[in-house]
Design a protein around this motif. Structure first.
Motif, PDB file in Angstrom:
ATOM      1  N   TYR A 612       7.122   2.531  -3.050  1.00 24.11           N
ATOM      2  CA  TYR A 612       5.710   2.470  -2.649  1.00 24.11           C
ATOM      3  C   TYR A 612       5.361   3.752  -1.896  1.00 24.11           C
ATOM      4  O   TYR A 612       6.168   4.246  -1.119  1.00 24.11           O
ATOM      5  N   SER A 614       1.538   6.037  -0.417  1.00 24.37           N
ATOM      6  CA  SER A 614       0.110   5.795  -0.174  1.00 24.37           C
ATOM      7  C   SER A 614      -0.648   5.851  -1.496  1.00 24.37           C
ATOM      8  O   SER A 614      -1.689   5.226  -1.664  1.00 24.37           O
ATOM      9  N   GLU A 615      -0.092   6.574  -2.477  1.00 28.18           N
ATOM     10  CA  GLU A 615      -0.749   6.647  -3.770  1.00 28.18           C
ATOM     11  C   GLU A 615      -0.549   5.350  -4.574  1.00 28.18           C
ATOM     12  O   GLU A 615      -1.412   4.945  -5.345  1.00 28.18           O
ATOM     13  N   TYR A 616       0.614   4.745  -4.420  1.00 29.20           N
ATOM     14  CA  TYR A 616       0.933   3.487  -5.132  1.00 29.20           C
ATOM     15  C   TYR A 616       1.367   2.424  -4.121  1.00 29.20           C
ATOM     16  O   TYR A 616       2.550   2.125  -3.990  1.00 29.20           O
ATOM     17  N   HIS A 656      -9.654  -6.979  -1.805  1.00 34.02           N
ATOM     18  CA  HIS A 656      -9.868  -5.675  -2.445  1.00 34.02           C
ATOM     19  C   HIS A 656     -11.329  -5.435  -2.797  1.00 34.02           C
ATOM     20  O   HIS A 656     -11.681  -4.361  -3.288  1.00 34.02           O
ATOM     21  N   ARG A 723      -1.474   1.026  -8.008  1.00 33.40           N
ATOM     22  CA  ARG A 723      -2.724   0.996  -7.246  1.00 33.40           C
ATOM     23  C   ARG A 723      -3.807   0.477  -8.178  1.00 33.40           C
ATOM     24  O   ARG A 723      -3.641   0.474  -9.402  1.00 33.40           O
ATOM     25  N   GLU A 725      -8.141   0.513  -8.981  1.00 34.72           N
ATOM     26  CA  GLU A 725      -9.410   1.186  -8.683  1.00 34.72           C
ATOM     27  C   GLU A 725     -10.488   0.659  -9.624  1.00 34.72           C
ATOM     28  O   GLU A 725     -10.178   0.134 -10.698  1.00 34.72           O
TER      29      GLU A 725
END
Ligand code: SF4
Ligand code: SF4
Lengths: 770, 199
Positions: A612, A614-616, A656, A723, A725
């Motif tokens: 893990y 911060s990007e994933y 989310h 992640r 979006e």
């Protein structure tokens, strides 16, 4: 051209129908004269469901013309009339318009398929095998089998690879299923199967289900769970999602994916600390206890709670419920097995059962629930890269000698162990394996990291598939052999309890379709090994299989077709024809290790392979839905099942900020795809879930990681870093591929254009209500 | 009270829809399912609840009572049959009258269809298809004694209150033992009528 296999006449003639065939009236049905005239004279052929490892008994309804046209519940021990929607609709594939009825052939992947004669397809395949093996060596050709095949066929796959193809490279899709549990059971007990029958669940006082969405993946097993609840048993469910069984559990441990062994180590820590362990049982029956005890001392609840993302109290609660119960049981499935530490996860559960003395007693034990119908039997007789028939090791000199004697080959001719399914794909990418035959599997949907899989298959110079529908993988092949469904042949499967059950033939295959047994034997004959593959049908293969397994741990010798017809199923080991079989293991306190002890193993938790960042930051986990089976090649063509669950979705927590149906892009280090959101509180905020039955561009397995457990070589399907979006629009669900001249079953198109199913899948909330 | 009938236990339902598929396979509806599977708390929980025809006893079958064509017959053993196709005019009165939302109209054929307790099976002693296959026993067919023998202490209700109106049914519902309430509140609370908040 050789003649078609000798076929049995239509089952409607009672004199030659499979044993147990009944007319509707005898089976407790409606008197024929008072019922629909068009169904008068139908017969009910007893058989089992072709799908999951529960192996529910069912009757296939056969009309006067000898065609399967429906299903009727059957009062078999395993399921007592019950069926899930897959079982109810399974019969629809038998005479489905998408069925392949002639071999498909093309010389290069740029050409379209054309229908070919059996002779042409077989000759072309054999010439390609010869060309590749002459040029690059025997090991440049590989074979991938499947665990939905009858055990007779899996035995043939293993024999064909070693004796006819003379290659070391044979493996099977059960590698994607329960090999972690198999490995753990072998290490701990010296035998690779569940310890108890399902019926023991009804007797237990505390039932722990780890990583198994029983309600959707093995629905008919739920009756045993609820039966235990009726008796007052405590139910503990360990799962990152609130599944249908977790909903009513006494304790639902919603841990973070990939942290199972830390959790179970910690539960054992508490069990020992609060003196709920059974020292006398462990002292008498187990080795390795001190080492395990020292290791779990490093996992106090506070530490594990942090790793698992759960309250420390819950660990203590679980330990007390399990440790204090008179009889406790643990069942697990892919949720803890599909990991790069899958074997460790299973061992940590076993350690808990052993430490509390819950082994080998009615209502006390362990088990793994097999995903595929023959996930258990599929590897017992030599289809796995490292196994010979009877579960013998291909590395063991004596085992090799025994099998060579049965097969009539020199020991020097028997190849060594090969590699696992995913590793074979990597070898295809590296051009080490240049030709491949796939039987009854669909890696384009079922293997992780689709880009790698596609690349590997595209790199092969020759690829053939056996299937009865054109799967996504078969659509990549040079030759596709149209083979029978489960209803057109007979054979045995071993269910999750290791109970061997017999499937019966209900109808003749359509013209042009052959049994897998016939195709394998015919290829062997053309490769010059015909004398060793002289099998007119499954019966003859089973006779050889019985002999080949005699005296091993996986002893089938005492099981015969006649006995199976009489008894409705026999659990192995069953060494003699008057032996009742072994539904429950270790009742005499002895395991299958030479010292008769349980070998407890130290388990150390390590983080999942995909880190893990911060990007994933999120965990992506995958699984099944109740309406579909594995890669969906079969169920994505059946109208009612497509209607029930027409497309995949991504399950996300409300935190989310998405609304139901919003397009959500899921990104991992392997790629990205867009699914409609299914917003629900039934999942951890740090986790997202996608069901995996669909191909790209809606394939969960385009995103999952191809990291393997070092021992079982099972891929880490159940956790990777991701992640999410917002996206513009969801990816379209592709229709299943069909052969030239055939059309996709029109009903299968129902609702496909809808962003989400008409009713919410599993009620996870697709329609906001006031 | 009830003889052999269906008992619905939502606490056991796993939402698998085997009942829906089985109903579609049953010969009396020819490919159409007459079961409703509802999700009671979508977005929060996976809880689900099957509804079959409740075979109302008192008042006797509101659907049959309002049928202008007398197409819905009630048998002596209390089974409310599907509308007789030679009489049904497809007016949907029954759909509006049913407090449980059970009858459906086949819009193309302009005919009503509903669960008839698999009369073709139950009349001969078999269980209805849905209750036969239900993997969890959320749909159970038998007598109350048979149910209680299998599930000690189980509590059931066969009366449902819709506002002031109480409907007694032939099909019963398992209710939580610690929350027995009689009659069971049925339907949704009325909060709005023609856009006017009536709470
Ligand atoms: S539970 Fe498994 S074996 Fe039984 S009907 Fe469903 S898929 Fe088939
Ligand atoms: S078959 Fe049973 S468990 Fe499945 S949805 Fe219907 S009532 Fe629920």
């Amino acid at each position: 051209m050789t003649a078609a296999p000798p076929s049995r006449p239509l089952p409607v003639d009672p004199s030659i129908a499979p044993p147990g065939t009944r007319n509707f009236r005898d089976a407790g049905g409606i008197p024929a004269d008072q019922w629909h005239a068009d169904q008068n004279g139908e017969t009910l052929v007893p058989t089992h469901c072709c799908f999951c490892g529960v192996q529910c008994g069912m009757y296939l309804r056969v009309d006067r013309g000898g065609k399967v046209f429906g299903v009727e519940p059957r009062n078999h021990d395993i399921n007592r009339m019950r069926l899930c929607p897959k079982g109810i609709n399974a019969y629809q594939q038998v005479n489905h318009p998408d069925r392949l009825t002639a071999p498909l052939l093309r010389h290069s992947r740029d050409e379209p398929f054309r229908e070919a004669s059996w002779d042409e397809a077989l000759d072309f395949t054999v010439s390609e095998i010869r060309r590749i093996q002459n040029r690059y060596g025997n090991d440049a050709f590989g074979l991938l089998g499947g665990a939905s095949l009858f055990s007779e066929k899996t035995y043939l796959v293993g024999k064909f690879a070693r004796v006819a193809l003379k290659t070391r490279h044979v493996d099977y899709n059960g590698r994607l299923c329960m090999v972690s549990a198999a490995g753990a059971n072998k290490l701990a007990f010296g035998i690779d199967r569940a310890g108890n029958p399902f019926s023991d669940i009804l007797l237990t006082d505390c039932l722990l289900i780890a990583g198994s969405n029983v309600g959707e993946c093995f629905p008919v097993m739920t009756q045993y769970l609820w039966g235990a609840r009726d008796r007052g048993a405590t139910l503990i469910v360990v799962d990152p999602r609130e599944t249908a069984i977790a909903r009513t559990a006494d304790i639902h441990v919603a841990l973070k994916p990939g942290t199972d062994s830390a959790f179970f180590n910690s539960v054992l820590h508490v069990v020992i600390k609060e003196e709920m362990d059974d020292e006398s049982f462990v002292g008498a029956h187990a080795t390795g206890w001190e080492e395990v005890r020292d290791k779990v001392a490093e996992y106090p609840p506070e530490r594990a709670a942090e790793i698992c993302g759960i309250p420390a109290d819950q660990i203590v609660q679980v330990a007390r419920a399990f440790g204090r119960a008179d009889k406790a049981m643990a069942w697990h499935a892919r949720g803890i097995e599909h990991h790069s530490q899958g074997v460790e996860n299973c061992l940590s559960v076993i350690n808990l059962c052993v430490a509390t003395g819950n082994i080998g007693k009615p209502g006390a034990g362990y088990g793994t629930i097999t995903g595929q119908g023959n996930g258990q039997g599929g590897r017992e007789h030599g289809q796995k890269s490292d196994l010979l028939p009877g579960g013998r090791s291909i590395m063991n000199e004596e085992h090799r000698r025994q099998i060579c004697a049965i097969w009539g080959i020199e020991e020097s001719e028997l190849p060594p162990a090969g590699t696992s399914m995913m590793e074979m794909v990597w070898q295809m990418q590296r051009r080490e394996i240049r030709g491949l035959i796939g039987i009854c599997n669909n890696p384009f949907v079922s293997l992780p990291n689709y880009a790698v899989v596609k690349d590997g298959y595209d790199a092969t110079e020759f690829h053939a598939q056996f299937d009865f529908f054109l799967s996504e993988t078969a659509a990549n092949a040079h030759v596709v052999f149209p083979v029978t469904t489960w209803a057109e042949d007979e054979g045995v499967m071993a269910n999750a309890e290791a109970r061997v059950v017999k499937h019966n033939k209900a109808q003749e295959p359509p013209a042009g379709v052959r049994t897998d047994t016939w195709v394998i034997c015919e290829l062997a004959r053309r490769l010059g090994a015909g004398a060793k593959f002289d099998f007119p049908g499954s019966r003859e293969v089973f006779e050889e299989l019985r002999i080949a397994s005699a005296g091993t741990v996986n002893d089938y010798y005492g099981i015969t077709y006649d006995r199976l017809d009489e008894t409705g199923g026999i659990a192995w080991p069953c060494p003699t024809t008057d032996h009742p079989g072994t539904p429950r293991l270790f009742e005499d306190g002895r395991t299958y290790h030479p010292d008769a002890k349980i070998h407890m193993q130290v388990v150390e938790w390590h983080p999942p392979m995909d880190p893990y960042t911060s990007e994933y930051p999120l965990s992506l986990t995958t699984g099944r839905t109740v309406a579909h089976f594995l890669s969906g090649n079969q169920t994505r063509r059946l109208g009612a099942l497509v209607e029930q669950t027409p497309r995949p979705w991504v399950e996300v927590h409300p935190s989310h900020g998405f609304r139901n149906g919003d397009p959500v892009r899921v990104v991992t280090r392997r790629g990205s795809e867009v699914f409609p959101a299914l917003v629900t509180e039934a999942i951890r905020p740090d986790t997202v879930f996608i069901p995996y039955h669909w191909p790209v561009p809606t394939a969960a397995n385009a995103l999952t990681i191809d990291a393997l457990d070092p021992r079982s070589k099972i891929p880490e399907y159940k956790v990777c870093a991701a992640r999410i979006e917002p996206a513009e629009r969801v990816d379209e669900v592709p229709a299943p591929p069909t052969a030239p001249g055939r059309e996709a079953y029109p009903e299968a198109q129902v609702s496909r254009a809808d962003p989400l199913p008409p009713t919410s899948p599993q009620g996870r909330g697709t329609a906001e209500r006031g | 009270m009830m003889g052999k009938t269906i008992f619905i236990d939502p606490g056991r339902c796993i939402g698998c829809q085997a009942c829906v598929s089985a109903c579609r396979e049953c010969d009396s509806h020819r490919g159409k399912s007459m079961i409703h599977l509802d999700y009671t708390e979508p977005g929060r929980s996976v809880a689900s609840l099957p509804t079959v025809c409740m075979h109302c006893e008192d008042p006797v079958a509101p659907c049959a009572e309002v049928c202008p064509a007398d197409a819905i017959l009630v048998t002596a053993d209390g089974v409310v049959q599907q509308a007789d196709t030679t009489r049904c005019i497809g007016c949907a009165n029954c759909v509006n009258a049913c407090p449980f939302g059970v009858p459906k109209i086949d819009l193309q054929a302009k005919l009503q269809m509903k669960c008839n307790l698999c009369y073709d099976r139950t009349a001969y002693g078999l269980a209805p298809m849905c209750a036969t296959v239900c993997p969890t026993g959320a749909l159970f067919y038998g007598t109350l004694e048979e149910l209680q023998a299998e599930r000690p202490g189980v509590q059931v209700a066969d009366s449902f209150a819709f506002g002031d109106v109480v409907v007694s049914t032939g099909v019963a519902m398992v209710v939580p033992a610690d929350k027995v309430q009689w009659p069971v509140p049925g339907g949704l609370p009325v909060v709005e009528v023609n856009g006017v908040d009536v709470r």
